[in-house]
Design a protein around this motif. Sequence first.
Motif, PDB file in Angstrom:
ATOM      1  N   ILE A   1      -0.630  10.515  -2.055  1.00 25.15           N
ATOM      2  CA  ILE A   1      -1.369  11.472  -2.881  1.00 25.15           C
ATOM      3  C   ILE A   1      -1.377  12.779  -2.100  1.00 25.15           C
ATOM      4  CG2 ILE A   1      -3.574  12.044  -3.949  1.00 25.15           C
ATOM      5  CD1 ILE A   1      -4.130   9.071  -4.223  1.00 25.15           C
ATOM      6  N   VAL A   2      -0.741  13.794  -2.650  1.00 27.37           N
ATOM      7  CA  VAL A   2      -0.540  15.042  -1.918  1.00 27.37           C
ATOM      8  C   VAL A   2      -1.079  16.206  -2.731  1.00 27.37           C
ATOM      9  CG1 VAL A   2       1.777  15.424  -2.883  1.00 27.37           C
ATOM     10  CG2 VAL A   2       1.195  16.390  -0.637  1.00 27.37           C
ATOM     11  N   GLY A   3      -1.541  17.214  -2.049  1.00 34.18           N
ATOM     12  CA  GLY A   3      -2.051  18.389  -2.742  1.00 34.18           C
ATOM     13  C   GLY A   3      -2.879  19.247  -1.807  1.00 34.18           C
ATOM     14  N   PRO A   4      -3.255  20.439  -2.238  1.00 36.69           N
ATOM     15  CA  PRO A   4      -4.024  21.345  -1.371  1.00 36.69           C
ATOM     16  C   PRO A   4      -5.412  20.795  -1.075  1.00 36.69           C
ATOM     17  CG  PRO A   4      -3.874  22.201  -3.599  1.00 36.69           C
ATOM     18  CD  PRO A   4      -2.954  21.026  -3.552  1.00 36.69           C
ATOM     19  N   SER A   5      -6.029  21.335  -0.050  1.00 38.38           N
ATOM     20  CA  SER A   5      -7.388  20.937   0.306  1.00 38.38           C
ATOM     21  C   SER A   5      -8.336  21.215  -0.856  1.00 38.38           C
ATOM     22  CB  SER A   5      -7.857  21.703   1.546  1.00 38.38           C
ATOM     23  OG  SER A   5      -7.073  21.369   2.671  1.00 38.38           O
ATOM     24  N   GLY A   6      -9.267  20.281  -1.064  1.00 39.80           N
ATOM     25  CA  GLY A   6     -10.245  20.457  -2.131  1.00 39.80           C
ATOM     26  C   GLY A   6      -9.749  20.089  -3.503  1.00 39.80           C
ATOM     27  N   SER A   7      -8.570  19.460  -3.594  1.00 40.27           N
ATOM     28  CA  SER A   7      -8.008  19.140  -4.912  1.00 40.27           C
ATOM     29  C   SER A   7      -8.299  17.702  -5.353  1.00 40.27           C
ATOM     30  CB  SER A   7      -6.493  19.382  -4.909  1.00 40.27           C
ATOM     31  OG  SER A   7      -5.845  18.564  -3.945  1.00 40.27           O
ATOM     32  N   GLY A   8      -9.105  16.959  -4.579  1.00 43.06           N
ATOM     33  CA  GLY A   8      -9.531  15.641  -5.032  1.00 43.06           C
ATOM     34  C   GLY A   8      -8.808  14.461  -4.416  1.00 43.06           C
ATOM     35  N   LYS A   9      -8.020  14.662  -3.355  1.00 46.14           N
ATOM     36  CA  LYS A   9      -7.242  13.561  -2.770  1.00 46.14           C
ATOM     37  C   LYS A   9      -8.144  12.449  -2.228  1.00 46.14           C
ATOM     38  CE  LYS A   9      -5.158  16.165   0.223  1.00 46.14           C
ATOM     39  NZ  LYS A   9      -5.846  17.424  -0.161  1.00 46.14           N
ATOM     40  N   THR A  10      -9.151  12.830  -1.453  1.00 51.18           N
ATOM     41  CA  THR A  10     -10.031  11.815  -0.861  1.00 51.18           C
ATOM     42  C   THR A  10     -10.794  11.064  -1.939  1.00 51.18           C
ATOM     43  OG1 THR A  10     -10.254  13.143   1.153  1.00 51.18           O
ATOM     44  CG2 THR A  10     -11.919  11.448   0.756  1.00 51.18           C
TER      45      THR A  10
ATOM     46  N   ASP B   1      -3.830  -5.936   3.931  1.00 52.86           N
ATOM     47  CA  ASP B   1      -3.121  -5.977   2.649  1.00 52.86           C
ATOM     48  C   ASP B   1      -3.115  -4.612   1.971  1.00 52.86           C
ATOM     49  OD1 ASP B   1      -2.591  -8.689   2.921  1.00 52.86           O
ATOM     50  OD2 ASP B   1      -4.434  -9.281   1.886  1.00 52.86           O
ATOM     51  N   ARG B   2      -4.215  -3.866   2.153  1.00 48.11           N
ATOM     52  CA  ARG B   2      -4.331  -2.553   1.519  1.00 48.11           C
ATOM     53  C   ARG B   2      -5.006  -1.583   2.481  1.00 48.11           C
ATOM     54  NH1 ARG B   2      -6.682  -4.116  -4.526  1.00 48.11           N
ATOM     55  NH2 ARG B   2      -4.715  -4.880  -5.420  1.00 48.11           N
ATOM     56  N   ALA B   3      -4.537  -0.359   2.500  1.00 52.17           N
ATOM     57  CA  ALA B   3      -5.140   0.651   3.366  1.00 52.17           C
ATOM     58  C   ALA B   3      -4.892   2.036   2.778  1.00 52.17           C
ATOM     59  CB  ALA B   3      -4.576   0.573   4.782  1.00 52.17           C
ATOM     60  N   VAL B   4      -5.886   2.902   2.935  1.00 54.28           N
ATOM     61  CA  VAL B   4      -5.766   4.303   2.535  1.00 54.28           C
ATOM     62  C   VAL B   4      -5.974   5.148   3.778  1.00 54.28           C
ATOM     63  CG1 VAL B   4      -6.710   6.159   1.118  1.00 54.28           C
ATOM     64  CG2 VAL B   4      -6.621   3.823   0.214  1.00 54.28           C
ATOM     65  N   LEU B   5      -5.019   6.034   4.086  1.00 55.89           N
ATOM     66  CA  LEU B   5      -5.082   6.888   5.269  1.00 55.89           C
ATOM     67  C   LEU B   5      -5.381   8.316   4.835  1.00 55.89           C
ATOM     68  CD1 LEU B   5      -3.234   4.384   6.132  1.00 55.89           C
ATOM     69  CD2 LEU B   5      -2.428   5.880   7.941  1.00 55.89           C
ATOM     70  N   ASP B   6      -6.605   8.751   5.114  1.00 56.79           N
ATOM     71  CA  ASP B   6      -6.997  10.110   4.736  1.00 56.79           C
ATOM     72  C   ASP B   6      -6.541  11.107   5.799  1.00 56.79           C
ATOM     73  OD1 ASP B   6      -8.076  12.112   3.251  1.00 56.79           O
ATOM     74  OD2 ASP B   6     -10.173  11.551   3.576  1.00 56.79           O
ATOM     75  N   GLU B   7      -6.325  12.349   5.380  1.00 60.51           N
ATOM     76  CA  GLU B   7      -5.895  13.429   6.283  1.00 60.51           C
ATOM     77  C   GLU B   7      -4.669  13.020   7.092  1.00 60.51           C
ATOM     78  OE1 GLU B   7      -6.995  16.386   6.189  1.00 60.51           O
ATOM     79  OE2 GLU B   7      -8.802  16.121   4.980  1.00 60.51           O
ATOM     80  N   PHE B   8      -3.730  12.361   6.438  1.00 54.95           N
ATOM     81  CA  PHE B   8      -2.532  11.875   7.128  1.00 54.95           C
ATOM     82  C   PHE B   8      -1.733  13.064   7.668  1.00 54.95           C
ATOM     83  CE2 PHE B   8       1.898  10.438   7.266  1.00 54.95           C
ATOM     84  CZ  PHE B   8       1.758   9.270   8.009  1.00 54.95           C
ATOM     85  N   SER B   9      -1.557  13.099   8.971  1.00 58.84           N
ATOM     86  CA  SER B   9      -0.755  14.101   9.693  1.00 58.84           C
ATOM     87  C   SER B   9      -1.370  15.494   9.687  1.00 58.84           C
ATOM     88  CB  SER B   9       0.681  14.166   9.145  1.00 58.84           C
ATOM     89  OG  SER B   9       0.764  14.916   7.950  1.00 58.84           O
ATOM     90  N   SER B  10      -2.642  15.628   9.297  1.00 57.93           N
ATOM     91  CA  SER B  10      -3.209  16.970   9.154  1.00 57.93           C
ATOM     92  C   SER B  10      -3.527  17.644  10.479  1.00 57.93           C
ATOM     93  CB  SER B  10      -4.492  16.909   8.304  1.00 57.93           C
ATOM     94  OG  SER B  10      -4.183  16.528   6.981  1.00 57.93           O
ATOM     95  N   VAL B  11      -3.753  16.859  11.554  1.00 62.38           N
ATOM     96  CA  VAL B  11      -4.243  17.452  12.801  1.00 62.38           C
ATOM     97  C   VAL B  11      -3.150  17.600  13.861  1.00 62.38           C
ATOM     98  CG1 VAL B  11      -6.570  16.594  12.435  1.00 62.38           C
ATOM     99  CG2 VAL B  11      -4.941  15.186  13.695  1.00 62.38           C
ATOM    100  N   VAL B  12      -1.902  17.379  13.484  1.00 61.26           N
ATOM    101  CA  VAL B  12      -0.809  17.462  14.461  1.00 61.26           C
ATOM    102  C   VAL B  12       0.204  18.500  14.011  1.00 61.26           C
ATOM    103  CG1 VAL B  12      -1.070  15.109  15.290  1.00 61.26           C
ATOM    104  CG2 VAL B  12       0.393  15.547  13.318  1.00 61.26           C
ATOM    105  N   ASP B  13       1.020  18.963  14.960  1.00 58.14           N
ATOM    106  CA  ASP B  13       2.033  19.948  14.590  1.00 58.14           C
ATOM    107  C   ASP B  13       3.070  19.295  13.697  1.00 58.14           C
ATOM    108  OD1 ASP B  13       4.534  19.145  16.095  1.00 58.14           O
ATOM    109  OD2 ASP B  13       3.193  19.347  17.798  1.00 58.14           O
TER     110      ASP B  13
END
Length: 375
Positions: free
Chosen positions: A50-59, A136-148
């Motif tokens: 699930i991709v999109g700009p910040s504040g667009s409802g991903k979380t 079996d199931r996992a959701v990763l929030d802010e994936f790759s957001s804090v790294v270059d």
Amino acid sequence: MKIAVHHTCADFNSYRAARVKSLFNVETGANFQLEADIDLDSAPWQIGVIVGPSGSGKTSLGRQLWGADAIYAPSWPANKPIIDAIEPSGSFDAVTAALSSVGLGSVPTWLRPYPVLSNGEQFRANLARLIAEAPDRAVLDEFSSVVDRQIAQIGANAFAKAWRRTTGQAVLLSCHYDILDWVQPDWVFDTAIGQFSRGWLRQRPRIDVDIWQTNWQHWGAFEPHHYLKLPKMIASTNYVATVDGQLVAHVAFSTRPGLAEARACRLVVMPEWQGAGVGLRFLDATCEMWRQGQNRYNKPMLSLFHTSHPGLASALRRSAKWTQVSARLYGDDKARAVASIRKSADRKGQATAGAGYGGHFRAVQGFRYLGAPCE
């Protein structure tokens, strides 16, 4: 699966709030609504994004997929190295394999607690822990957001390859579109346009690696990432791999007595490139050069390579180009080595300081490069 997200808060009417409404013709900021139709059932899948700009409802979408408990947010102890914190009751080999599979192959890093790691190392440590636990199931929030972005792309690719060896389903929430080509997801929902698409048709970007013959001049950049502190090899031929001029990997070659065989040592891949598959390709390419006689001796030679790294040893065993020739699970008897060295020095009339090798429990596995099998 149809998901409706509705958030509301107080509608403020302070002077500044009213002025903002007037200036920008906005009636209220109190309501947020998002409707998404995400097809999770019509075809098998393992990785969605699930991709999109910040504040667009991903979380919010991620929380409603399988509930808030599916959001992966591990707690790390501050007084244990990550090698002990990941699956404490699990297999040592499985944990080291998970760390290596996501590109966290720098052995000294395994001995540090999570809080002291860099952002990039913490990012990969979380991925390694998820791979080792394999829910079996996992959701990763802010994936790759804090790294270059380079670490994000290489780490995303490494995670995707490792996760597909499990049987679980993972949904990555990210505001960065540049990881999609590297993850190769089974489906994508873009919150910016409200569009769901299945499959990813673009290929992963190429990594073009240049190999240069050199000496020890670049070793200073690689040495901190090598798990052994040893003197430089005598009369070695060194090679470095670069991508767009950036140092990526290093290896050195020497020969056994009589030029019977070559020995490849001091293989190091820079942390930000671990997990991209560059290291083994680089080692294969340099060993192939020696097999074909492309060396300063103009003599074809097979190459030996020894490693204590469980992940690298496993990769070499899987490769049809390599065969395992030894597996010593502990070091030599140091006292016996000291006695042998002293006896040899006495026979030659030389002085000795009483030094010896061995006395450790470092497992060393040896491999010989044979090249691609004949078809």
